[in-house]
Design a protein around this motif. Structure first.
Motif, PDB file in Angstrom:
ATOM      1  N   MET A  17     -18.379  -8.437 -52.919  1.00 54.31           N
ATOM      2  CA  MET A  17     -17.401  -7.456 -53.384  1.00 54.31           C
ATOM      3  C   MET A  17     -16.197  -7.469 -52.454  1.00 54.31           C
ATOM      4  SD  MET A  17     -19.400  -3.965 -52.223  1.00 54.31           S
ATOM      5  CE  MET A  17     -19.755  -3.634 -50.494  1.00 54.31           C
ATOM      6  N   HIS A  18     -15.065  -7.030 -52.982  1.00 51.12           N
ATOM      7  CA  HIS A  18     -13.898  -6.787 -52.139  1.00 51.12           C
ATOM      8  C   HIS A  18     -14.112  -5.477 -51.383  1.00 51.12           C
ATOM      9  CE1 HIS A  18     -11.929  -9.928 -54.455  1.00 51.12           C
ATOM     10  NE2 HIS A  18     -12.113  -9.242 -55.578  1.00 51.12           N
ATOM     11  N   VAL A  19     -13.763  -5.459 -50.118  1.00 47.19           N
ATOM     12  CA  VAL A  19     -13.885  -4.242 -49.313  1.00 47.19           C
ATOM     13  C   VAL A  19     -12.494  -3.868 -48.826  1.00 47.19           C
ATOM     14  CG1 VAL A  19     -14.980  -3.140 -47.341  1.00 47.19           C
ATOM     15  CG2 VAL A  19     -16.237  -4.866 -48.650  1.00 47.19           C
ATOM     16  N   PHE A  20     -12.061  -2.666 -49.205  1.00 51.74           N
ATOM     17  CA  PHE A  20     -10.693  -2.204 -49.014  1.00 51.74           C
ATOM     18  C   PHE A  20     -10.736  -0.936 -48.170  1.00 51.74           C
ATOM     19  CE2 PHE A  20      -6.907   0.136 -50.103  1.00 51.74           C
ATOM     20  CZ  PHE A  20      -5.963  -0.736 -50.648  1.00 51.74           C
ATOM     21  N   GLY A  21     -10.097  -0.966 -47.000  1.00 50.96           N
ATOM     22  CA  GLY A  21     -10.154   0.216 -46.144  1.00 50.96           C
ATOM     23  C   GLY A  21      -8.939   0.347 -45.264  1.00 50.96           C
ATOM     24  N   GLY A  22      -8.540   1.595 -45.004  1.00 54.83           N
ATOM     25  CA  GLY A  22      -7.401   1.851 -44.135  1.00 54.83           C
ATOM     26  C   GLY A  22      -7.746   2.808 -43.022  1.00 54.83           C
ATOM     27  N   SER A  23      -7.117   2.587 -41.852  1.00 60.13           N
ATOM     28  CA  SER A  23      -7.352   3.438 -40.695  1.00 60.13           C
ATOM     29  C   SER A  23      -8.839   3.365 -40.315  1.00 60.13           C
ATOM     30  CB  SER A  23      -6.871   4.862 -40.998  1.00 60.13           C
ATOM     31  OG  SER A  23      -6.812   5.635 -39.843  1.00 60.13           O
ATOM     32  N   TRP A  24      -9.537   4.513 -40.228  1.00 61.78           N
ATOM     33  CA  TRP A  24     -10.980   4.454 -39.995  1.00 61.78           C
ATOM     34  C   TRP A  24     -11.665   3.624 -41.075  1.00 61.78           C
ATOM     35  CZ3 TRP A  24     -15.340   4.520 -37.497  1.00 61.78           C
ATOM     36  CH2 TRP A  24     -16.535   4.739 -38.179  1.00 61.78           C
ATOM     37  N   GLY A  25     -11.131   3.621 -42.281  1.00 58.86           N
ATOM     38  CA  GLY A  25     -11.701   2.771 -43.327  1.00 58.86           C
ATOM     39  C   GLY A  25     -11.619   1.300 -42.979  1.00 58.86           C
ATOM     40  N   SER A  26     -10.570   0.890 -42.226  1.00 57.11           N
ATOM     41  CA  SER A  26     -10.499  -0.505 -41.780  1.00 57.11           C
ATOM     42  C   SER A  26     -11.575  -0.782 -40.736  1.00 57.11           C
ATOM     43  CB  SER A  26      -9.106  -0.823 -41.219  1.00 57.11           C
ATOM     44  OG  SER A  26      -8.914  -0.300 -39.915  1.00 57.11           O
ATOM     45  N   THR A  27     -11.822   0.197 -39.864  1.00 54.15           N
ATOM     46  CA  THR A  27     -12.877   0.061 -38.857  1.00 54.15           C
ATOM     47  C   THR A  27     -14.224  -0.126 -39.532  1.00 54.15           C
ATOM     48  OG1 THR A  27     -11.645   1.769 -37.650  1.00 54.15           O
ATOM     49  CG2 THR A  27     -13.753   1.083 -36.723  1.00 54.15           C
ATOM     50  N   ALA A  29     -15.522 -10.731 -33.804  1.00 53.65           N
ATOM     51  CA  ALA A  29     -14.567 -11.215 -34.802  1.00 53.65           C
ATOM     52  C   ALA A  29     -14.987 -12.542 -35.416  1.00 53.65           C
ATOM     53  CB  ALA A  29     -13.176 -11.332 -34.178  1.00 53.65           C
ATOM     54  N   GLY A  30     -15.774 -13.318 -34.689  1.00 51.00           N
ATOM     55  CA  GLY A  30     -16.243 -14.586 -35.240  1.00 51.00           C
ATOM     56  C   GLY A  30     -17.098 -14.417 -36.483  1.00 51.00           C
ATOM     57  N   ALA A  81     -14.842  -1.017 -42.605  1.00 48.20           N
ATOM     58  CA  ALA A  81     -14.863  -2.259 -43.371  1.00 48.20           C
ATOM     59  C   ALA A  81     -15.164  -3.447 -42.468  1.00 48.20           C
ATOM     60  CB  ALA A  81     -13.527  -2.457 -44.080  1.00 48.20           C
ATOM     61  N   LEU A  82     -14.529  -3.485 -41.297  1.00 51.71           N
ATOM     62  CA  LEU A  82     -14.765  -4.590 -40.365  1.00 51.71           C
ATOM     63  C   LEU A  82     -16.202  -4.595 -39.849  1.00 51.71           C
ATOM     64  CD1 LEU A  82     -11.357  -4.358 -38.501  1.00 51.71           C
ATOM     65  CD2 LEU A  82     -12.240  -6.438 -39.594  1.00 51.71           C
ATOM     66  N   ILE A  83     -16.713  -3.416 -39.514  1.00 49.50           N
ATOM     67  CA  ILE A  83     -18.094  -3.347 -39.014  1.00 49.50           C
ATOM     68  C   ILE A  83     -19.076  -3.742 -40.114  1.00 49.50           C
ATOM     69  CG2 ILE A  83     -19.869  -1.785 -38.120  1.00 49.50           C
ATOM     70  CD1 ILE A  83     -17.585  -0.251 -36.704  1.00 49.50           C
TER      71      ILE A  83
END
Length: 362
Positions: free
Chosen positions: A127-137, A292-293, A139-141
């Motif tokens: 799925m596509h994962v879309f997040g901003g601010s804490w949502g970006s955090t 990040a890898g 999403a990355l985790i």
């Protein structure tokens, strides 16, 4: 002076590509017991379309139907949901109190909730994962831990959540404010928003301003016994919430803080954020940078406002540098002439263009 021709807002007006539509369906998913955490979710767009998991900010920021407008409703199946303790999910911190709603409310729990929700909604593939601010955090985790479930990362206003990032926004010159309120004794968001900073700082006694986040957390952790105690907690929650809401816009709205000035929203939002920040987001230091890898093969699109004072642009730079050590570069990187909010016009246009231009999922 004629002010009528001066720009009064940077927020989106007529820039939306897609109309606001009703949700296809809504529901609650129970994800835990004692307390019985139930997530409120909504589905928009094409029920058979490419799945997009939308992760809101905060933590504790909750979702709104407007957030579905970044996506072509003929192409995407968009899932919005409120994370534990906020919005329409149950229990909320505002209604049940932090001693209930913050039980098992950690990053690990939220990552597991995403998996529970995708399973419950029948999302079996990527799925596509879309997040901003804490949502970006988040999403990355999520992508670091479950890269095989992520087709694309679409990230706005990168937030790495390190101590230095939080001090920039919440500490600034607070320790010296009583004697030198306008002195640039430390870096921080206050430089651009001195009047709003005054309202945030003066909630805390001068003797306690050496650690503003801890001082606010102490107020939130207090067990109120009187109306005065409850009023103090509400004042602190509103100050915390309005500070972030105001500085999220490159051009703050004149006097209306919107949802950030509403008691129920502020009590959940401020206390959830303080809870996560006091616990270093419940992840080891430099967790995203060091891992990040794990996302090196995931197409990652980044949009960040040049004038962001909630999550300064250097956080995007640090993420991109970490990706580069693993031979990866973002699929796209757009710096907008905007602040932090997802609802600023250039950011809306950039995010919508990214979603319109993604290659179809197999």
């Amino acid at each position: 002076m004629d002010l009528s021709k001066l720009q009064s807002t940077s927020t989106v007006e007529d820039e939306w590509t897609y109309p606001l539509a009703a949700a296809n369906r809504t529901g609650w998913l129970q994800v835990d017991q004692d307390p019985d955490h139930r997530l409120y979710w909504e589905e928009y767009g094409n029920p058979a379309g490419e799945p997009v998991m939308f992760l809101h900010g905060g933590p504790g920021g909750a979702c709104a139907p407007l957030m579905s407008r970044f996506f072509d409703p003929a192409r995407y199946r968009v899932i919005l949901f409120d994370q534990r303790g906020c919005g329409k999910s149950e229990p909320t911190v505002a209604a049940a109190g932090p001693d209930v709603a913050l039980i098992r409310n950690t990053t690990d729990d939220l990552v597991d909730d995403i998996r529970r929700l995708r399973d419950a909604l029948g999302i079996a593939g990527k799925m596509h994962v879309f997040g901003g601010s804490w949502g970006s955090t988040l999403a990355l985790i999520y992508a670091i831990r479950h890269p095989d479930e992520v087709a694309t990362l679409i990230l706005r206003g990168i937030f790495l959540g390190e101590r230095e990032d939080l001090l920039y926004m919440y500490q600034g010159n607070a320790a010296t404010y009583a004697d030198q309120p306008y002195a640039l004794t430390a870096p921080g968001s206050y430089v651009t928003y001195p009047d709003e900073w005054k309202a945030f700082v003066e909630v805390i006694d001068p003797a306690d301003r050496g650690d503003m986040m801890a001082a606010y957390k102490a107020i939130f952790d207090m067990i109120p016994h009187t109306d005065a105690d409850r009023a103090r907690q509400l004042r602190a929650a509103l100050a915390w919430s309005v500070w972030e809401g105001t500085i999220s816009n490159m051009i703050p709205k004149d006097s209306d803080p919107g949802k950030f000035g509403e008691a129920a929203f502020a009590l959940s939002f401020a206390q959830i954020e303080a809870h996560f920040f006091a616990n270093e987001l419940f992840v080891p230091p430099a967790y995203i940078v060091d891992n990040a890898g794990r996302i090196a093969t995931i197409p990652t699109h980044i949009v960040h406002g040049r004038f962001d004072q909630v999550c300064p642009l250097t956080q995007a730079s640090r993420l991109i540098a970490a990706m580069a050590t693993h031979g990866a570069t973002p699929a796209s990187y757009t710096i907008t002439n905007a602040g932090h909010s997802a609802m600023e016009a250039q950011t809306v246009l950039a995010l919508t263009a990214i979603m319109d231009g993604l290659p179809p999922l197999d």
